[in-house]
Design a protein around this motif. Structure first.
Motif, mmCIF file in Angstrom:
data_model
loop_
_atom_site.group_PDB
_atom_site.id
_atom_site.type_symbol
_atom_site.label_atom_id
_atom_site.label_comp_id
_atom_site.label_asym_id
_atom_site.label_seq_id
_atom_site.Cartn_x
_atom_site.Cartn_y
_atom_site.Cartn_z
ATOM 1 N N LEU A 1 41.517 45.525 41.114
ATOM 2 C CA LEU A 1 40.276 45.887 41.791
ATOM 3 C C LEU A 1 40.000 45.037 43.036
ATOM 4 C CD1 LEU A 1 37.984 46.275 38.638
ATOM 5 C CD2 LEU A 1 39.241 48.061 39.860
ATOM 6 N N LYS A 2 40.916 44.127 43.380
ATOM 7 C CA LYS A 2 40.666 43.197 44.485
ATOM 8 C C LYS A 2 41.639 43.412 45.638
ATOM 9 C CE LYS A 2 38.942 39.554 41.403
ATOM 10 N NZ LYS A 2 39.242 38.248 40.772
ATOM 11 N N GLU A 3 41.200 43.011 46.836
ATOM 12 C CA GLU A 3 42.079 43.007 48.000
ATOM 13 C C GLU A 3 43.147 41.929 47.807
ATOM 14 O OE1 GLU A 3 42.143 44.902 50.704
ATOM 15 O OE2 GLU A 3 40.426 46.138 50.114
ATOM 16 N N LYS A 4 44.410 42.274 48.056
ATOM 17 C CA LYS A 4 45.494 41.325 47.790
ATOM 18 C C LYS A 4 45.398 40.069 48.646
ATOM 19 C CE LYS A 4 49.169 43.928 45.576
ATOM 20 N NZ LYS A 4 50.614 44.211 45.566
ATOM 21 N N GLU A 5 45.065 40.233 49.908
ATOM 22 C CA GLU A 5 44.972 39.080 50.808
ATOM 23 C C GLU A 5 43.564 38.503 50.739
ATOM 24 O OE1 GLU A 5 47.507 37.772 53.078
ATOM 25 O OE2 GLU A 5 48.770 38.877 51.688
ATOM 26 N N SER A 6 43.192 37.965 49.575
ATOM 27 C CA SER A 6 41.863 37.374 49.408
ATOM 28 C C SER A 6 41.942 36.229 48.410
ATOM 29 C CB SER A 6 40.854 38.419 48.917
ATOM 30 O OG SER A 6 41.137 38.809 47.587
ATOM 31 N N ASP A 7 41.010 35.277 48.543
ATOM 32 C CA ASP A 7 40.943 34.151 47.613
ATOM 33 C C ASP A 7 40.737 34.635 46.184
ATOM 34 O OD1 ASP A 7 41.191 32.537 49.802
ATOM 35 O OD2 ASP A 7 39.168 31.709 49.731
ATOM 36 N N LYS A 8 39.891 35.650 46.021
ATOM 37 C CA LYS A 8 39.569 36.132 44.679
ATOM 38 C C LYS A 8 40.788 36.739 43.993
ATOM 39 C CE LYS A 8 34.689 36.880 45.710
ATOM 40 N NZ LYS A 8 33.598 37.870 45.861
ATOM 41 N N TYR A 9 41.609 37.435 44.754
ATOM 42 C CA TYR A 9 42.838 37.999 44.190
ATOM 43 C C TYR A 9 43.777 36.879 43.752
ATOM 44 C CZ TYR A 9 47.245 40.530 43.759
ATOM 45 O OH TYR A 9 48.429 41.034 43.280
ATOM 46 N N LEU A 10 43.943 35.889 44.619
ATOM 47 C CA LEU A 10 44.854 34.787 44.304
ATOM 48 C C LEU A 10 44.381 34.004 43.079
ATOM 49 C CD1 LEU A 10 45.748 33.402 47.859
ATOM 50 C CD2 LEU A 10 47.059 34.954 46.404
ATOM 51 N N LEU A 11 43.064 33.875 42.930
ATOM 52 C CA LEU A 11 42.526 33.174 41.761
ATOM 53 C C LEU A 11 42.895 33.904 40.477
ATOM 54 C CD1 LEU A 11 40.767 30.711 41.025
ATOM 55 C CD2 LEU A 11 38.788 32.244 41.043
ATOM 56 N N SER A 12 42.772 35.229 40.485
ATOM 57 C CA SER A 12 43.141 36.010 39.293
ATOM 58 C C SER A 12 44.651 36.009 39.087
ATOM 59 C CB SER A 12 42.630 37.450 39.427
ATOM 60 O OG SER A 12 41.227 37.490 39.340
ATOM 61 N N LEU A 13 45.402 36.037 40.177
ATOM 62 C CA LEU A 13 46.861 35.993 40.073
ATOM 63 C C LEU A 13 47.308 34.685 39.430
ATOM 64 C CD1 LEU A 13 49.705 37.057 40.643
ATOM 65 C CD2 LEU A 13 49.525 36.098 42.961
ATOM 66 N N GLU A 14 46.697 33.583 39.851
ATOM 67 C CA GLU A 14 47.054 32.282 39.266
ATOM 68 C C GLU A 14 46.733 32.260 37.775
ATOM 69 O OE1 GLU A 14 46.782 27.944 38.309
ATOM 70 O OE2 GLU A 14 45.120 29.366 38.296
ATOM 71 N N GLY A 15 45.583 32.848 37.394
ATOM 72 C CA GLY A 15 45.212 32.931 35.979
ATOM 73 C C GLY A 15 46.179 33.802 35.196
#
Length: 408
Positions: free
Chosen positions: A290-304
């Motif tokens: 549900l998130k834009e790939k090039e965003s802090d929020k996406y990267l945070l979920s990816l790391e999780g």
């Protein structure tokens, strides 16, 4: 209404000098004083000057009043996050010639900074705030507090939580009359390990948002309270899950995908802390979609997601490494220092390069976390270092880390 500003604006716009404007009407000195607001002049003179400038003063005054009202409405739309209204008013104001003579130019600039922060354009917001500071403009009490609020939000976006608290705490609520900043203070305290203060301000924010029917910010405040409650050992996990699911339904009713993504991310973390890595990984994945790939929020979920899969051994190391490298490349493109450190650590962890991992954590990542006030990451890093030094019988180093933890 300062008629002098109107006269000056249209004189300069027409290319007239003060001599040309005043010829046959009044002296240059009188024109100068009118433009500076230093004298009172007759309606007859104003009418003659307006006629020469080919304007109608009454129409101009009405337009300026309408512009000021539109500025106030833009602030309300930004607070309430009415996306369509935000864009409509923004476009109207960008076409307006009257902001410059309304006396609200600084207010307009602060609103633009707030708009850019809403769209995660932090650099553009920072440039506006720097411009306002460099001009040393005399601000009204409201504008001064609004500037502190916008600056506090910018510090939050940049993960500068101590600076955010300092800026937001300096707001005088009796002059500002916008208790929305309680929410931002709660977020800043939560990220700076001030859980009791965070809870207190989150409750105040929730009360304010309910009072003002700000339903989207009610969702945000309730999410924050759930995060804070999750840190209380006596709070019931299943009760929180019911509230999370209720928030998801509310997000769907409001057709708000970004907030639904955030709720899913927070639920994932709840399961992650309970070592239910399979459920956590699935929820992180749903959030990422549900998130834009090039965003802090996406990267945070990816790391999780990667952490969940690694700990639960849900996918192969090759697949995890591929995801981690993708995250690292995105972080570098975005110049997102926090995620560059996190994904560098993740890559080293997947490669089982423990010695290099500890070295990077100690010399690069942990100093950055301390500099930017990431309390959760500081605590997590110090625990990792302590366990590593204890395991490898580097007792002096272990004791040193333990002392650092106790001092804080």
């Amino acid at each position: 209404m300062d008629i002098g500003k109107i006269i000056k604006f249209y004189r300069e716009k027409s290319g007239m000098t003060q001599v040309q404007l005043g010829k046959g009407i009044c002296s240059v000195t009188h024109i100068s004083k009118i433009e500076l607001g230093q004298t009172h002049c007759s309606n007859e003179i104003i009418t003659l000057l307006a006629k020469r400038l080919n304007i109608n003063i009454e129409t101009e005054i009405k337009t300026i009043k309408a512009t000021n009202l539109r500025l106030e409405q833009w602030l309300e739309a930004l607070i309430m996050q009415w996306d369509q209204e935000i864009e409509t008013i923004k476009q109207e104001l960008e076409r307006s010639d009257h902001i410059a003579i309304s006396g609200r130019l600084t207010f307009y600039k602060l609103l633009k900074a707030r708009y850019y922060l809403l769209h995660e354009e932090n650099d553009r917001a920072g440039d506006i705030l720097s411009d306002i500071r460099s001009q040393d403009t005399l601000l009204s009490p409201f504008e001064d507090n609004f500037k502190k609020h916008v600056l506090g939000i910018l510090h939050l976006r940049n993960q500068e939580y101590v600076k955010a608290i300092d800026s937001l705490k300096s707001i005088h609520n009796d002059e500002y009359n916008n208790s929305e900043y309680y929410y931002h203070l709660a977020v800043a305290y939560d990220n700076n390990n001030g859980k009791h203060m965070a809870y207190s301000y989150a409750v105040k924010a929730l009360k304010y948002f309910k009072k003002t029917n700000n339903f989207l910010k009610v969702i945000d405040s309730e999410m924050l309270l759930l995060i804070l409650q999750s840190q209380e050992t006596l709070h019931d996990f299943h009760d929180r899950l019911k509230k999370y699911n209720a928030l998801i339904q509310t997000c769907e009713l409001c057709n708000n995908t970004p907030r639904k993504a955030t709720v899913l991310h927070n639920m994932a973390y709840e399961y992650f802390t309970r070592s239910d890595y399979k459920t956590a990984g699935g929820l992180y994945k749903q959030s990422m979609v549900l998130k834009e790939k090039e965003s802090d929020k996406y990267l945070l979920s990816l790391e999780g997601y990667i952490q969940s899969c690694a700990r639960g051994k849900l996918v192969s190391d090759e697949e995890l490494l591929k995801d981690a490298m993708a995250g690292l490349h995105s972080a570098k493109r975005m110049n997102a220092s926090l995620f560059i450190h996190l994904f560098n650590l993740t890559v080293l962890l997947i490669n089982s390069d423990e010695e290099t991992y500890v070295s990077y954590l100690k010399d690069h990542a942990l100093p950055f976390f301390k500099l930017t006030g990431h309390i959760f990451l500081i605590n997590r890093s110090q625990k990792e270092l302590f366990y590593y030094y204890s395991k490898t019988e580097q007792l002096d180093q272990a004791v040193k880390v333990a002392h650092t933890v106790l001092e804080h």
